[in-house]
Design an enzyme around this catalytic site. Structure first.
Site, PDB file in Angstrom:
ATOM      1  N   LYS A 118       0.824  -1.217   0.000  1.00 14.28           N
ATOM      2  CA  LYS A 118       0.000   0.000   0.000  1.00 14.28           C
ATOM      3  C   LYS A 118       0.853   1.260   0.000  1.00 14.28           C
ATOM      4  O   LYS A 118       0.457   2.263  -0.585  1.00 14.28           O
ATOM      5  CB  LYS A 118      -0.941   0.014   1.211  1.00 14.28           C
ATOM      6  CG  LYS A 118      -2.149  -0.884   1.055  1.00 14.28           C
ATOM      7  CD  LYS A 118      -3.239  -0.430   2.015  1.00 14.28           C
ATOM      8  CE  LYS A 118      -4.551  -1.152   1.783  1.00 14.28           C
ATOM      9  NZ  LYS A 118      -5.575  -0.751   2.763  1.00 14.28           N
ATOM     10  N   LYS A 201      -5.485 -11.116  -6.845  1.00 15.94           N
ATOM     11  CA  LYS A 201      -6.633 -11.165  -5.941  1.00 15.94           C
ATOM     12  C   LYS A 201      -7.774 -10.299  -6.482  1.00 15.94           C
ATOM     13  O   LYS A 201      -7.518  -9.219  -7.015  1.00 15.94           O
ATOM     14  CB  LYS A 201      -6.168 -10.623  -4.583  1.00 15.94           C
ATOM     15  CG  LYS A 201      -7.090 -10.913  -3.439  1.00 15.94           C
ATOM     16  CD  LYS A 201      -6.569 -10.288  -2.148  1.00 15.94           C
ATOM     17  CE  LYS A 201      -6.793  -8.804  -2.112  1.00 15.94           C
ATOM     18  NZ  LYS A 201      -6.684  -8.203  -0.777  1.00 15.94           N
ATOM     19  N   LYS A 204     -11.428  -4.465  -4.711  1.00 15.05           N
ATOM     20  CA  LYS A 204     -12.230  -3.286  -5.054  1.00 15.05           C
ATOM     21  C   LYS A 204     -11.374  -2.203  -5.697  1.00 15.05           C
ATOM     22  O   LYS A 204     -11.901  -1.277  -6.309  1.00 15.05           O
ATOM     23  CB  LYS A 204     -12.978  -2.745  -3.835  1.00 15.05           C
ATOM     24  CG  LYS A 204     -12.123  -2.397  -2.641  1.00 15.05           C
ATOM     25  CD  LYS A 204     -13.017  -2.129  -1.418  1.00 15.05           C
ATOM     26  CE  LYS A 204     -12.290  -2.435  -0.130  1.00 15.05           C
ATOM     27  NZ  LYS A 204     -13.171  -2.679   1.013  1.00 15.05           N
TER      28      LYS A 204
END
Ligand code: AMP
Ligand code: TRP
Length: 342
Positions: A118, A201, A204
């Site tokens: 991230k 994966k 969203k």
């Protein structure tokens, strides 16, 4: 540590950062529903304090928190049986999080793959909260002395860190106070993959909407995305081993199994030899049958945000009844004046 010392208690959380996917549903929410029952006390949380470790538009955060709550209830979480609330209404999470910031080591945090992913190349510009994220997550769990935490595969490392924090706290203070929590990473869909790339994966944040099924997608969108899902030209094999080097095919089989509550072996037994031209429509029918009622109910619940807010406030009050005494005992163990109960 004697496991029997702690009440069997489940805690899990999801970030209200917008857009629930089929991955969240199969990897997390559906399993939260399955764990409700006499065996466990169940506590489920919308972790808004985690969401803001990356920028969230305030109005969107409010809407997404309510939508996530609607998603939980529509999927089968009973707000009477389970405790359902948003994290920021229970200040004990952040308070215990601070204690854990002083227990966890920089080196532990630096190893977290979610932090590395991230924060990306520009770690200097990431928020301090993003770095401390796993320590707050440990606090979410341990402020309830939770013994079991159902999550998807991607959260495994964070749960190992939670155990390390509990162990270090117990050792540092010479107590047997925090439980060593069990991760519950089970079922056919602990890692639902992208419909466009079976090695990634389902998420969203993927730029392609075709890569995922959203919990708010209508029947046509669900069917279209499954029909267009990437696959290979071979028919389904007659054993699970036959899926080993076929990540896209394996993903669709796992999704089918999780939606139908059967094992991947059973899916193979029932569909061996089928081409995707036959298997995909069966999967689309199944997905629509399972997901449409949830999205319809979510929309209905979203029409009454005041009721959602009442549910969250009541859940928070119930959560605090468990959290407050555990925080007070933690402060007492650490030697904070004023923490000893009257
Ligand atoms: P998040 O949306 O990142 O807060 O994730 C909430 C929960 O959903 C966590 O337990 C995740 O492990 C789970 N989850 C998210 N994406 C997936 C996926 N593609 N497959 C399985 N579980 C997932
Ligand atoms: N980190 C989790 C995720 O992104 C969300 C989360 C926060 C969580 N606190 C938790 C999950 C405590 C389980 C238990 O999916």
């Amino acid at each position: 540590m004697a496991e029997t010392k702690f009440t069997p208690r489940v805690f899990s959380g999801i970030q209200p950062s917008g857009g629930l996917t089929l991955g969240n549903y199969l990897g997390a929410i559906k399993r939260f529903v399955d764990m409700q029952g006499p065996e466990f006390e169940t506590i489920y949380c919308m972790v808004d304090l985690h969401a803001i470790t990356v920028w969230q538009d305030p109005a969107a955060l409010t809407r997404n928190t309510r939508e996530l709550c609607a998603g939980f209830i529509a999927a089968g979480i009973d707000p009477e049986q389970s405790i359902l609330f948003n994290q920021s209404q229970v200040p004990e999470h952040a308070q215990l999080g601070w204690i854990f910031n002083c227990v966890a080591r920089m080196g532990w945090m630096q190893r977290m793959t979610q932090w590395k992913d991230k924060a990306g190349k520009n770690q200097q510009n990431a928020s301090l909260g993003l770095f401390a994220y796993p320590s707050l997550m440990a606090a979410d769990i341990l402020i309830y002395h939770a013994t079991h935490v159902p999550v998807g595969e991607d959260q495994k490392q964070h749960l190992e860190l939670t155990r390390d924090i509990a162990i270090k706290f117990n050792n540092d203070f010479g107590v047997d106070f925090f439980p060593i929590t069990e991760p519950v990473i089970e079922g056919a869909a602990t890692r639902v993959m992208s419909l466009r790339d079976g090695t990634k994966k389902m998420s969203k944040s993927d730029p392609s909407d075709m890569s995922r099924i959203n919990m708010t997608d209508d029947a046509d969108a669900i069917a279209l995305k499954i029909r267009k899902a990437r696959t290979d030209p071979d028919p389904l094999p007659d054993t699970l081993e036959g899926l080993e080097d076929r990540p896209e095919a394996r993903n669709l089989v796992n999704i089918y199994a999780a939606l139908a509550d059967i094992s991947p072996e059973q899916v193979i037994a029932e569909h061996a030899g089928q081409q995707f031209g036959t298997f995909k429509p069966s999967l689309a029918d199944l997905a629509v049958a399972k997901l449409s009622p949830i999205s319809t109910e979510m929309a209905r619940l979203m029409d009454d945000p005041a009721e959602i807010d009442r549910i969250l406030a009541r859940g928070a009050a119930r959560a605090r009844e468990i959290a407050a005494p555990i925080l007070r005992q933690t402060y007492e163990i650490a030697g904070m004046v004023g923490a000893v109960s009257a």
